[in-house]
Design a protein around this motif. Sequence first.
Motif, PDB file in Angstrom:
ATOM      1  N   MET A 120       4.891  -7.947  -3.666  1.00 18.13           N
ATOM      2  CA  MET A 120       4.966  -9.271  -3.061  1.00 18.13           C
ATOM      3  C   MET A 120       3.821 -10.165  -3.549  1.00 18.13           C
ATOM      4  O   MET A 120       3.914 -11.387  -3.520  1.00 18.13           O
ATOM      5  N   ILE A 155       4.854 -12.361  -6.936  1.00 17.64           N
ATOM      6  CA  ILE A 155       6.069 -13.157  -7.157  1.00 17.64           C
ATOM      7  C   ILE A 155       5.916 -14.545  -6.533  1.00 17.64           C
ATOM      8  O   ILE A 155       5.140 -14.744  -5.603  1.00 17.64           O
ATOM      9  N   LEU A 166       8.583 -17.688  -5.210  1.00 20.16           N
ATOM     10  CA  LEU A 166       9.975 -18.106  -5.031  1.00 20.16           C
ATOM     11  C   LEU A 166      10.013 -19.608  -4.827  1.00 20.16           C
ATOM     12  O   LEU A 166       9.053 -20.206  -4.333  1.00 20.16           O
ATOM     13  N   SER A 197      11.906 -22.621   3.471  1.00 21.89           N
ATOM     14  CA  SER A 197      11.320 -22.219   2.213  1.00 21.89           C
ATOM     15  C   SER A 197      11.105 -20.721   2.036  1.00 21.89           C
ATOM     16  O   SER A 197      10.422 -20.082   2.817  1.00 21.89           O
ATOM     17  N   GLU A 198      11.700 -20.191   0.964  1.00 24.70           N
ATOM     18  CA  GLU A 198      11.452 -18.795   0.608  1.00 24.70           C
ATOM     19  C   GLU A 198       9.988 -18.624   0.219  1.00 24.70           C
ATOM     20  O   GLU A 198       9.393 -17.593   0.436  1.00 24.70           O
ATOM     21  N   ALA A 254       7.440 -20.114   1.527  1.00 24.64           N
ATOM     22  CA  ALA A 254       6.631 -19.951   2.739  1.00 24.64           C
ATOM     23  C   ALA A 254       6.757 -18.526   3.261  1.00 24.64           C
ATOM     24  O   ALA A 254       5.795 -17.938   3.745  1.00 24.64           O
ATOM     25  N   LYS A 255       7.970 -17.965   3.125  1.00 30.24           N
ATOM     26  CA  LYS A 255       8.157 -16.566   3.578  1.00 30.24           C
ATOM     27  C   LYS A 255       7.294 -15.629   2.741  1.00 30.24           C
ATOM     28  O   LYS A 255       6.646 -14.720   3.274  1.00 30.24           O
ATOM     29  N   VAL A 256       7.311 -15.851   1.441  1.00 33.79           N
ATOM     30  CA  VAL A 256       6.482 -15.012   0.564  1.00 33.79           C
ATOM     31  C   VAL A 256       5.007 -15.175   0.949  1.00 33.79           C
ATOM     32  O   VAL A 256       4.260 -14.197   1.006  1.00 33.79           O
ATOM     33  N   ASN A 257       4.601 -16.396   1.266  1.00 26.88           N
ATOM     34  CA  ASN A 257       3.205 -16.628   1.650  1.00 26.88           C
ATOM     35  C   ASN A 257       2.846 -15.908   2.949  1.00 26.88           C
ATOM     36  O   ASN A 257       1.747 -15.377   3.084  1.00 26.88           O
ATOM     37  N   VAL A 258       3.777 -15.917   3.895  1.00 29.23           N
ATOM     38  CA  VAL A 258       3.542 -15.171   5.145  1.00 29.23           C
ATOM     39  C   VAL A 258       3.340 -13.695   4.817  1.00 29.23           C
ATOM     40  O   VAL A 258       2.387 -13.055   5.277  1.00 29.23           O
ATOM     41  N   LEU A 259       4.219 -13.175   3.969  1.00 27.45           N
ATOM     42  CA  LEU A 259       4.158 -11.734   3.650  1.00 27.45           C
ATOM     43  C   LEU A 259       2.903 -11.389   2.844  1.00 27.45           C
ATOM     44  O   LEU A 259       2.307 -10.328   3.041  1.00 27.45           O
ATOM     45  N   GLU A 266       0.100 -12.745   3.219  1.00 30.71           N
ATOM     46  CA  GLU A 266      -0.993 -12.665   4.201  1.00 30.71           C
ATOM     47  C   GLU A 266      -0.995 -11.328   4.921  1.00 30.71           C
ATOM     48  O   GLU A 266      -2.042 -10.820   5.297  1.00 30.71           O
ATOM     49  N   LEU A 267       0.182 -10.763   5.118  1.00 25.46           N
ATOM     50  CA  LEU A 267       0.251  -9.455   5.778  1.00 25.46           C
ATOM     51  C   LEU A 267      -0.319  -8.356   4.897  1.00 25.46           C
ATOM     52  O   LEU A 267      -0.701  -7.297   5.374  1.00 25.46           O
ATOM     53  N   LEU A 268      -0.352  -8.611   3.602  1.00 26.02           N
ATOM     54  CA  LEU A 268      -0.912  -7.627   2.672  1.00 26.02           C
ATOM     55  C   LEU A 268      -2.403  -7.846   2.450  1.00 26.02           C
ATOM     56  O   LEU A 268      -3.079  -6.998   1.888  1.00 26.02           O
TER      57      LEU A 268
END
Lengths: 198, 484
Positions: free
Chosen positions: A174, A177, A179, A185-186, A188-193, A195-197
């Motif tokens: 993650m 990549i 998107l 927004s995909e 924004a989803k990638v950005n959230v994820l 942050e989880l990493l």
Amino acid sequence: MMELHTAESGHEIIKVNGRALCSKVNPVEDARRFLSRYNFDSSEAVIFFGLGCGYIAVELTKLKPNLDILILEPNELLITQVKRIHGLEMANINVMPVRSRHQIIGSMQVQQRLMKPYQVLASLMSFQMYPDVFDEDLKLYLLARTKKGAEFVANLKGYKADLSAVTSEELISMKNIRLGSGVNSEEAKVNVLKELLA
Amino acid sequence: MNLIIGGKAKESILVVALLRMGDIVMLSPALKNLRKQFPNANIEIMINENFKHFAPLIPFVNGVKYFPRQALQSALLDKNKSLFFSIDCLSEHVNKLDDYDICYNFTHNKLSSHMMELIPARKKIGLQISDESHCVTNNWLSYLNETRVLDTQHKFHYSDIFKFATGNSGSREFYLQGVKGLDDELFQEIDHEEFIVFQPLSSDEKKNFPMQSTLHVIDQFLKVKEDFGVYILSAPSETAYFKEILATVGVDDPRVKIIECGLPMAAAIIKKASLVVSVDTIYKHLASAANTDILEISLGSSEFGFTGVYNENSIIVSPQTDCYPCEHSSKCSNLLICQTQIPVDVISSLMVSILEKDIKISGNRYKSSGVSISKAQFSNLGFWYSVPLVGGEKIKSARQLISRYALHFMFEGQDELQIPPVGSYAIKLLKDLVSIGLDKSEILNLADSVNKESEEQENKYFKIQKRITMQIKQQLIRGEDVSI
């Protein structure tokens, strides 16, 4: 050559070329042990490389009745035998006879599963028995962990993936990549994820 | 989306609170403000799914949404799951959210700012990255991200920032809902009429008070307060550890007990306790909500100025080691030295003083103890601050108080010209300065020094500060009694 045997537990098992495809002691217990190593939370689909004696698939449907299971199996005779052993228990399990990597990737059945939250499971035995069909590269491709695989799956899902920063040899996570953006927004989803990493 | 009830539209509001449980308790004054402002609204709060058990205690909300943080994290690290697995799960989570009229971000980290982008809401308040067309400025919430603009670090308690960001209703306490009585099983466990709760461990090793010291404190305390029980509340995952420690050091005093309980029961026990002694844990916030007396031991990265116990007159003990408070995420490089700097007899003696309502902590009594002792207080503008009783610098504290007054006025949208010339406002500040222990000449000196600092600055904050200190001087020169 395929032979039928009985495990110590009394369950029917199958040997191919003298090699048992599941535990000779208790295939049901062994299947449960195998499944306990994986986390199926939030999964909607699972793609298996190899049918084995069918006990894993049957136990998984008991564990997660709503899970969409697709098993890829090159040996059609084995499919027939396993269906005979498990009878109705196999009714909700999709087993797809496969011949090549190319056929797997192009198959609608496989692609349908790639549209859901899915995982791919493969045993070492499946790699050893069918090296021309199954290998780690195929698994990584289907899991979208290689550049080409990620492009393929992203395209199926309608994501505008930017993988220009990734080399073709690199495994994708993650973290590397991007998107495309949009209203929902995909990116924004990638950005959230990401942050989880962090 | 607005719900039409009886012909009248009902607002729907989502509050994003993706930090820990203690932080959610700290938001309770802000939640109260929202409820006051939108009495009929459907207010929901989004918390991390692993705190589901805490949800029944969250006040002033109609519903709770759960963010599947752990599930997403484990999917990201699962090598058998697709790269897009977590994106699909997150999409599913977002798709299930309603359309909100207003969404508040009360988390203020990067993750929540990206989540704000995904949440469907007409008005978004609080930190969000990108999509600036939806960004609504709020001075108080902006302050969390703009500390470098000012001459200072954060000066307000986190709870106050959110409280003022939602309109100050004057709350000076935390709130919980549905704290019930003790269930039968726990009722049997609480076998003392009077008892204290002692919580030496937190989720961060750096903030812990050592178990050996804890047991010495308890031993000393029980020599003075023989009829008391001392209970350590324990989550199921901690019980074995606590019991092993007690067994190892041979504690067999029946007055000392480990009580395994969930948070709702912990809140019920704390409500009945005479005193809670705690490091930086949710238990101190539960005690704030229950209005139980608290002695906080602030260690490691715990900064009581931001997250300290939110009860007036509660006592906070902190070390005087140079490295305190340390960075949140870094490991201790000083062998946890601050944990050894808190003398056992100081804690046990303070416990007795608080129970005996002898909270006028004598400077001389603890002067050579090597610790700082502070008292939690609320200013006349309604914000929390700490008054140094021992080991602290009262002038520094007073300086911070003036700074907070200036920031408060600035964030409330006022400039230096809007501050009333002299009068009730200056008296409020003077009263607060006196409560810190400053006399007239010290206040005048401080006012002069702040004035001088602010003189050449063009920044609005400094202009307000200058105006404030001039007012104080005028007030004092007029000969007003400041010992009110």
